[in-house]
Design an enzyme around this catalytic site. Structure first.
Site, PDB file in Angstrom:
ATOM      1  N   SER A 191      44.142  12.828 -15.802  1.00 58.70           N
ATOM      2  CA  SER A 191      43.046  12.458 -14.922  1.00 58.70           C
ATOM      3  C   SER A 191      43.577  11.847 -13.645  1.00 58.70           C
ATOM      4  CB  SER A 191      42.122  11.469 -15.637  1.00 58.70           C
ATOM      5  OG  SER A 191      41.038  11.127 -14.808  1.00 58.70           O
ATOM      6  N   CYS A 192      43.302  12.496 -12.542  1.00 58.57           N
ATOM      7  CA  CYS A 192      43.675  11.961 -11.235  1.00 58.57           C
ATOM      8  C   CYS A 192      42.421  11.991 -10.367  1.00 58.57           C
ATOM      9  CB  CYS A 192      44.796  12.807 -10.619  1.00 58.57           C
ATOM     10  SG  CYS A 192      45.552  12.060  -9.162  1.00 58.57           S
ATOM     11  N   ASP A 193      41.830  10.839 -10.177  1.00 59.26           N
ATOM     12  CA  ASP A 193      40.532  10.753  -9.502  1.00 59.26           C
ATOM     13  C   ASP A 193      40.482   9.487  -8.652  1.00 59.26           C
ATOM     14  OD1 ASP A 193      39.112  12.847 -11.457  1.00 59.26           O
ATOM     15  OD2 ASP A 193      40.149  11.350 -12.680  1.00 59.26           O
TER      16      ASP A 193
END
Length: 257
Positions: free
Chosen positions: A5-7
């Site tokens: 997850s890269c947000d």
């Protein structure tokens, strides 16, 4: 399965409690990569010919740079996220699309994060810094330490105490969306559609030349420069959509924990 997850997100009044600005980012960098939180003080550079060595290339230095706190992979010059002494915050995301990614060494998106923070005291000025450097030096190079080649274009979420900007790029071309209130998030995909507040002056002509846009229908940046079906983007099970729904679920009650 390991989480991936890269947000990045921002919440502005009236979505927050006590009229606060809340900015956050997570990262999916390799688990064995050293991440460090570092502080660099403000500085004055008196030599007008001074150069600055970024991760791969040298660029012109500016006379004054602001104090910054950065979260970065230890092997490179730039940062994935950070804040400066004026309350400007920036986080970046890897994005891909129709415009080919350049492996040639230039500025990394993470270099542009740090440069925006060091050189700007508002969110929009940071946007100006990034797009000017993008035009002059380009973006490219290996974003991974070691032999594996991993290159990408970048999107940025830039915020200050008053407003936020989403800046999304494809090579040297870009579009930007101003966020005055509420919530906004970015993930590993282009997300600016028809609400474009600023843009590269040749962005639309280039799309026409590449036959990505016919010049007649309403211009949609994400649909034109990527392969996204923006009509279904907001109902997909992807991280961008889920982040959007989560932020909107808690609007008016978002707090700093």
């Amino acid at each position: 399965m390991e989480p991936c997850s890269c947000d990045t997100f921002v919440a502005l009044p009236p979505a927050t409690v006590d009229n606060r600005i809340v900015f956050g980012k997570n990262s999916d960098r390799p688990c064995d990569e050293v991440q460090e939180v570092v502080y660099f003080p403000a500085a004055v550079h008196d030599n007008p010919r001074e150069h600055l060595k970024c991760t791969y290339i040298e660029i012109d230095q500016v006379r004054e740079t602001y104090a910054v706190v950065l979260s970065r992979p230890a092997w490179l010059w730039g940062a994935e996220m950070g804040a400066n002494e004026h309350g400007v915050c920036i986080g970046n995301e890897a994005v891909w699309g129709r415009e080919e990614v350049c492996d040639e060494e230039a500025l990394l998106g993470m270099d542009l994060v740090r440069l925006g923070l060091e050189r700007a005291d508002t969110a929009e000025k940071a946007l100006n810094v990034i797009v000017d450097l993008l035009e002059k030096y380009g973006q490219g190079g290996n974003c991974s330490e070691g032999r594996m080649v991993f290159s990408y274009h970048n999107s940025f979420l830039i915020a200050d105490r008053n407003e936020a900007w989403v800046l999304e790029t494809a090579g040297k071309y870009w579009a930007a969306e101003k966020v005055k209130e509420g919530v906004r998030n970015i993930s590993n995909q282009l997300s600016i559609t028809t609400k474009i507040d600023r843009e590269h002056p040749d962005m639309r002509n280039y799309a026409k030349q590449k036959h990505w846009w016919d010049g007649k229908k309403e211009f949609d940046f994400a649909a034109t420069y990527s392969y996204l079906d923006t009509a279904t983007m907001m109902i997909s099970p992807g991280r961008y959509c889920e982040g959007y729904k989560l932020l909107n679920k808690h609007k008016e009650n978002i707090v700093i924990l």
